[in-house]
Design a protein around this motif. Structure first.
Motif, mmCIF file in Angstrom:
data_model
loop_
_atom_site.group_PDB
_atom_site.id
_atom_site.type_symbol
_atom_site.label_atom_id
_atom_site.label_comp_id
_atom_site.label_asym_id
_atom_site.label_seq_id
_atom_site.Cartn_x
_atom_site.Cartn_y
_atom_site.Cartn_z
ATOM 1 N N ILE A 107 -25.489 16.732 -21.909
ATOM 2 C CA ILE A 107 -26.822 16.203 -21.568
ATOM 3 C C ILE A 107 -26.943 14.711 -21.886
ATOM 4 O O ILE A 107 -27.795 14.027 -21.328
ATOM 5 N N PRO A 123 -25.650 11.906 -18.599
ATOM 6 C CA PRO A 123 -26.628 11.403 -17.618
ATOM 7 C C PRO A 123 -27.739 10.585 -18.279
ATOM 8 O O PRO A 123 -28.156 9.559 -17.726
ATOM 9 N N ALA A 124 -28.181 11.012 -19.469
ATOM 10 C CA ALA A 124 -29.254 10.265 -20.139
ATOM 11 C C ALA A 124 -28.788 8.850 -20.467
ATOM 12 O O ALA A 124 -29.521 7.878 -20.276
ATOM 13 N N ALA A 138 -28.758 6.741 -17.383
ATOM 14 C CA ALA A 138 -30.110 6.324 -17.012
ATOM 15 C C ALA A 138 -30.584 5.182 -17.895
ATOM 16 O O ALA A 138 -31.065 4.155 -17.410
ATOM 17 N N ARG A 159 -33.385 -1.328 -16.238
ATOM 18 C CA ARG A 159 -34.699 -1.182 -16.869
ATOM 19 C C ARG A 159 -35.571 -0.278 -16.011
ATOM 20 O O ARG A 159 -35.480 -0.278 -14.802
ATOM 21 N N PHE A 160 -36.400 0.537 -16.633
ATOM 22 C CA PHE A 160 -37.435 1.256 -15.908
ATOM 23 C C PHE A 160 -38.559 1.527 -16.892
ATOM 24 O O PHE A 160 -38.339 1.510 -18.116
ATOM 25 N N LEU A 182 -38.093 6.441 -24.161
ATOM 26 C CA LEU A 182 -37.131 7.536 -24.003
ATOM 27 C C LEU A 182 -35.991 7.393 -25.016
ATOM 28 O O LEU A 182 -35.617 8.342 -25.701
ATOM 29 N N PHE A 217 -34.922 9.902 -28.130
ATOM 30 C CA PHE A 217 -33.608 10.527 -28.302
ATOM 31 C C PHE A 217 -32.942 10.111 -29.623
ATOM 32 O O PHE A 217 -32.086 10.817 -30.127
ATOM 33 N N VAL A 223 -27.607 14.721 -30.980
ATOM 34 C CA VAL A 223 -27.795 13.888 -29.777
ATOM 35 C C VAL A 223 -27.787 12.388 -30.100
ATOM 36 O O VAL A 223 -27.120 11.618 -29.398
ATOM 37 N N PRO A 224 -28.477 11.929 -31.155
ATOM 38 C CA PRO A 224 -28.463 10.478 -31.407
ATOM 39 C C PRO A 224 -27.057 9.919 -31.581
ATOM 40 O O PRO A 224 -26.758 8.829 -31.096
ATOM 41 N N ASP A 243 -22.507 8.734 -4.598
ATOM 42 C CA ASP A 243 -22.910 8.603 -5.999
ATOM 43 C C ASP A 243 -22.050 9.481 -6.904
ATOM 44 O O ASP A 243 -21.625 9.069 -7.973
ATOM 45 N N PRO A 267 -33.737 7.672 -12.983
ATOM 46 C CA PRO A 267 -33.471 7.740 -14.419
ATOM 47 C C PRO A 267 -34.126 8.952 -15.082
ATOM 48 O O PRO A 267 -33.556 9.531 -16.006
ATOM 49 N N LEU A 318 -32.066 12.004 -14.376
ATOM 50 C CA LEU A 318 -30.844 12.002 -15.178
ATOM 51 C C LEU A 318 -31.131 12.383 -16.628
ATOM 52 O O LEU A 318 -30.332 13.043 -17.284
ATOM 53 N N SER A 319 -32.275 11.932 -17.148
ATOM 54 C CA SER A 319 -32.577 12.238 -18.549
ATOM 55 C C SER A 319 -33.312 13.553 -18.712
ATOM 56 O O SER A 319 -33.604 13.948 -19.840
ATOM 57 N N PHE A 356 -35.690 17.959 -25.886
ATOM 58 C CA PHE A 356 -36.381 17.301 -26.993
ATOM 59 C C PHE A 356 -37.850 17.690 -27.057
ATOM 60 O O PHE A 356 -38.411 17.808 -28.136
#
Lengths: 266, 283, 352
Positions: A79, A82-83, A86, A91-92, A98, A102, A142-143, A171, B6, B9-10, B17
């Motif tokens: 997981i 992909p995170a 992203a 930037r988004f 987010l 995480f 996860v971190p 992609d 994004p 993907l997340s 979480f």
């Protein structure tokens, strides 16, 4: 290059002794022929290593820890890739939030996480189950995975992926053929660090195990707080050797400093 | 152009979480407002009773005071040892440096339980240190180190000092090694170079390392549980006892939430201070 | 009297010899450059003079004093590092004042000398800035000021301009020369940039493989290179292998099937390397031409043209000043001419 003087050398030696002393005494004590903790041991005996074989709970706990570590490290890595892609490649709105979410398990005191998981799992009726444990561990590790994978992703030149796209790759092909191979060291490093973190985890786990799912650190912890016999030392020695072996492998293929410093990005 | 990608993907991590971290933490916060009695268990009432109990009881003040004092002393000692050690490592021969990296980072990967067991063997009344001192006739009666705050601090420094070294190391790596040569060519001796050139450049690392060490020490569990037992309690061991022995979950939750808020508050304040102090000099 | 004297200076790293019996002396007020490609030993030489590397052999004399036992901090040299090595946590003023502080110069004199030096490098208005808030050129000036303020007997410059972009580099070259002359400080520059060395120095010492190859004024080094390496490293050059034949009427050079008139030369008859600068070749009519050829490439460089011409001597590079006249096109047949005195006859072993 300027080299260290006498003071620096002495300081480093004393420091190394300080760092290694507790590990050395644990290993030393485990070879005692006596029934109590003594250091230096009065003789060399494998009595307490044989005793491990008579205590199947320790072996079962060790197997449980390995299974837990493999399952949670793998899920966390899957997981996180992909995170990290992203978060790391553009930037988004909400990106920083987010990322902060995480990484937040690092800032929340582990004991707070422990009781929160206990409360949650017992309300869901999942307390003490293997998969309950797995998902709690995934949150904790996860971190660590994210930081390492993110470091690889941000180190990636974005024009490489664009070049592949301009040559007609989809992609998915870009990910499989270009991006993943480029970040694989970070992914492997992240998996190993996650496995070790899960394997060693005590504070959270101690709240959410039951006798059937006890892990090695929890078993050792409850044994130490109840009795003090050299059995804990011999089990610990085996755990130390296991970790050292893993560590040397990692140091060869990835570099221990890179694994733990995360290539300077935090 | 990027749009929802994004977030897609997340999504797996985000859902996990939300379910496994945010929900449990909210439930714990709610739990801390519930009440408890020994016969009926947890009651779904909503009040500040647990917080009033904790904040009005000097017993809990003592525990929190001890927790933060141990964390503070551990942080200071870790900084005093870790900073020069990181600097010395930077200047070592590459072979010895990689040996030292193994010595520093290796213990990080070994369970805290195992490391603390080592300290218990070293620090006990019949432990290695007391036995050695007695053999050389330096003491008559053993120095009490198990079940003391001092013993906990010693073992915590051992656990935490690698984090400090990593942080300082990272800061020193960003430093241009020629600045030391420049200072030397201008007439500075080794100590002056360290104090005037290296230390200020390592400072961002020392400060961020201190933050990590402080927050980890304040919430450490295994080390105070094994070396302090029931006699020298800290916040996290108190929470453990409330949850698994007394079974007063709401009170335990309230203590945990206070610990969480205190640690977060200290972290935010510290960050503010650091940003203010170093604005302009370091980004 | 020489300020700096290097005698048989040698540095070995294990098996490799980085600097090999290097001898050089620098006179008071002089600007000398150590020039060479990377790995030629020039930086190691500088590090030994500065005191950051210990020589394996030879001596370094500063004003007649042997530096062997003197630690870097007591040598009193001003050093400008390639990365500038400014102290990031100190302002410009504090950076410049650091050396004075180490010398326990009283505060008021310190202020006066800092102001004076910042004035010299035209930075007085930025004295309160931190290095990170400045441009590359400004940082360069701070580094220079910090090295100059201690009034060093010798200023060492380690590739000081290599981190600047091309245009700024040219500006700083002039600036560096002005400051050096105003301060009157003896300077040793280490660089791999031949145009920088030629623009700045009174004297150039060309190094290769740890050895001193040639020591001369920029003009002489360019015009009379000691060997093929120097001639190709300093500017552009045509290197033509040939055979030298002495004769009563003067020397003759045989290259492939052609025979050229040669200049007076100390080389003994036998195989040699002939060096000819591209700007010394002219296009001419068929009657005067020494060799005939055909233009294979033509590049316009603004102030000049660069031609590649296929000839009986091999491919020759020709540079012509842009005088606004028509120049030969690609494919055009041309005839080349040069004065025999512009040919340099070098030993054949020096060919790379």
């Amino acid at each position: 290059m300027i080299r260290n003087g006498l003071f620096a050398k002495l300081f480093s030696i004393v420091f190394a002794v300080f760092m290694l002393a507790p590990l050395v005494v644990v290993i030393g004590v485990s070879f005692t022929p006596e029934g109590f903790l003594e250091f230096p041991p009065s003789g060399i005996s494998l009595r307490w290593f044989r005793a491990i074989l008579d205590n199947p709970d320790f072996i079962e706990a060790a197997i449980m820890s390995v299974q837990l570590g493999v399952a949670s490290a793998t899920i966390a890595t899957v997981i996180c890739i992909p995170a990290a892609l992203a978060i790391g490649s553009g930037r988004f709105a909400g990106r920083d939030a987010l990322q902060a979410l995480f990484l937040s398990p690092l800032t929340v005191p582990t004991v707070v996480l422990g009781i929160a998981f206990l409360r949650f799992l017992s309300m869901m009726g999942l307390n003490g189950t293997f998969w309950g444990l797995v998902f709690c561990h995934v949150v904790i590790i996860v971190p660590f995975v994210l930081r390492l994978v993110l470091a690889s992703v941000t180190g990636l030149d974005p024009s490489i992926a664009r070049a592949a796209t301009s040559l007609g790759a989809s992609d998915w092909t870009v990910f499989r053929r270009i991006t993943l191979p480029a970040i694989i060291p970070g992914v492997v490093g992240g998996w190993v660090l996650a496995f070790i973190t899960s394997f060693d985890e005590l504070t959270v786990t101690v709240f959410i195990v039951n006798p059937a799912t006890t892990t090695l650190p929890v078993k050792l912890f409850s044994h130490i707080t109840q009795t003090t016999d050299p059995l804990v030392a011999s089990v610990s020695t085996v755990a130390i050797l296991f970790t050292v072996a893993l560590m040397l492998i990692v140091d060869r293929i990835y570099g221990l400093d890179r694994l733990l410093i995360g290539e300077g990005s935090r | 152009m990027i749009g929802t990608r994004p977030w897609l993907l997340s999504a797996p991590a985000l859902v996990l979480f939300l379910v496994m971290l945010v929900t449990p933490l909210i439930m714990t916060a709610v739990l801390s407002f519930n009440s408890f009695d020994f016969y009926g268990g947890i009651k779904p009432t909503f009040g500040l009773g647990n917080y009033a109990d904790v904040l009005s009881d000097s017993y809990f003040y003592e525990i929190f005071g001890r927790t933060f004092m141990i964390a503070l002393v551990t942080t200071v000692i870790a900084a005093l040892i870790g900073t020069p050690q990181a600097y010395f490592m930077l200047r070592m021969h590459p072979f010895w440096r990689s040996v030292m990296i193994l010595v520093v980072l290796g213990p990080l990967l070994i369970s805290v339980v195992v490391r603390t067991l080592g300290w218990a063997i070293l620090l006990g009344n019949n432990g290695v240190i007391n036995e050695a001192l007695r053999r050389f006739d330096m003491i008559e009666r053993p120095i009490k180190m198990m079940y003391t705050s001092g013993g906990i601090v010693l073992a915590l420094v051992h656990v935490m000092v690698p984090f400090m070294i990593l942080a300082v190391w990272a800061a020193l790596q960003r430093q241009d090694p020629a600045t030391e040569k420049a200072a030397e060519s201008l007439g500075a001796g080794p100590f002056t170079v360290f104090r005037r050139i290296v230390l200020p450049q390592a400072m961002p690392g020392i400060l961020s390392g201190s933050l990590i060490v402080f927050s980890l020490s304040a919430s450490a569990f295994a080390t105070p549980a094994i070396l302090g037992g029931r006699r020298v309690k800290v916040a996290s061991t108190t929470v453990y006892d409330e949850f698994l022995n007394t079974l007063n979950w709401p009170l335990g939750a309230a203590i945990a939430i206070i610990l969480l808020v205190a640690v977060l508050a200290i972290m935010v304040a510290w960050n503010r201070l650091v940003e203010k102090r170093f604005a302009g000099v370091f980004q | 009297m020489a300020i700096l004297e290097l005698r048989d200076l040698t540095k070995r790293f294990g098996e490799t010899v980085a600097v090999d019996r290097f001898t050089l002396s620098v006179e008071k007020g002089e600007f000398v450059s150590l020039l060479g490609p990377s790995g030629c030993g020039k930086t190691t030489t500088l590090q030994m003079i500065a005191g950051f590397e210990t020589p394996s052999g030879g001596t370094i004399l500063l004003n007649g004093r042997d530096l062997a036992k003197v630690p870097a901090r007591a040598r009193g040299l001003g050093i400008v590092f390639q990365t500038y090595a400014l102290f990031p946590h100190m302002t410009v003023e504090e950076n410049v004042g650091f050396g004075l502080e180490m010398r326990k110069v009283p505060a008021d004199e310190r202020r006066r000398r800092i102001a004076q030096t910042l004035d010299l490098v035209h930075l007085s208005h930025l004295s309160g800035r931190y290095p990170r808030q400045m441009s590359g050129g400004q940082r360069q000036r701070v580094a220079l000021a910090r090295a100059l303020v201690i009034e060093p007997e010798l200023l060492l410059l380690d590739e000081p301009l290599s981190n600047l972009d091309a245009k700024l580099r040219e500006e700083m070259q002039l600036e560096l020369r002005r400051i050096q002359q105003e301060a009157g400080v003896t300077t040793l520059l280490v660089t791999h940039d031949q145009s920088e060395a030629m623009a700045l120095s009174d004297r150039i010492a060309v190094m290769q493989g740890g050895r001193l190859i040639q020591e001369a004024s920029p003009f002489d080094a360019y015009d009379r290179p000691a060997n093929g390496f120097v001639s190709s490293f300093l500017g552009k050059s045509n290197a033509i292998p040939g055979h030298l034949e002495g004769g009563a009427a003067g020397t003759k050079l045989r290259c492939r099937e052609l025979t050229l008139d040669g200049p007076a030369s100390g080389e003994t008859p036998g195989p040699v390397l002939i060096s000819l600068r591209p700007e010394r070749i002219e296009f001419t009519g068929e009657a005067e031409g020494i060799v005939a050829g055909r233009v294979s490439e033509r590049i316009f460089l603004g102030d000049k043209w660069l031609f590649k011409v296929e000839t009986g001597l091999g491919e020759l590079l020709v540079v012509r000043r842009n005088s606004g006249r028509r120049e030969p096109e690609v494919g055009e047949a041309v005839h080349l001419f040069w004065q025999a005195e512009h040919l340099r006859v070098l030993s054949a072993e020096s060919a790379e």
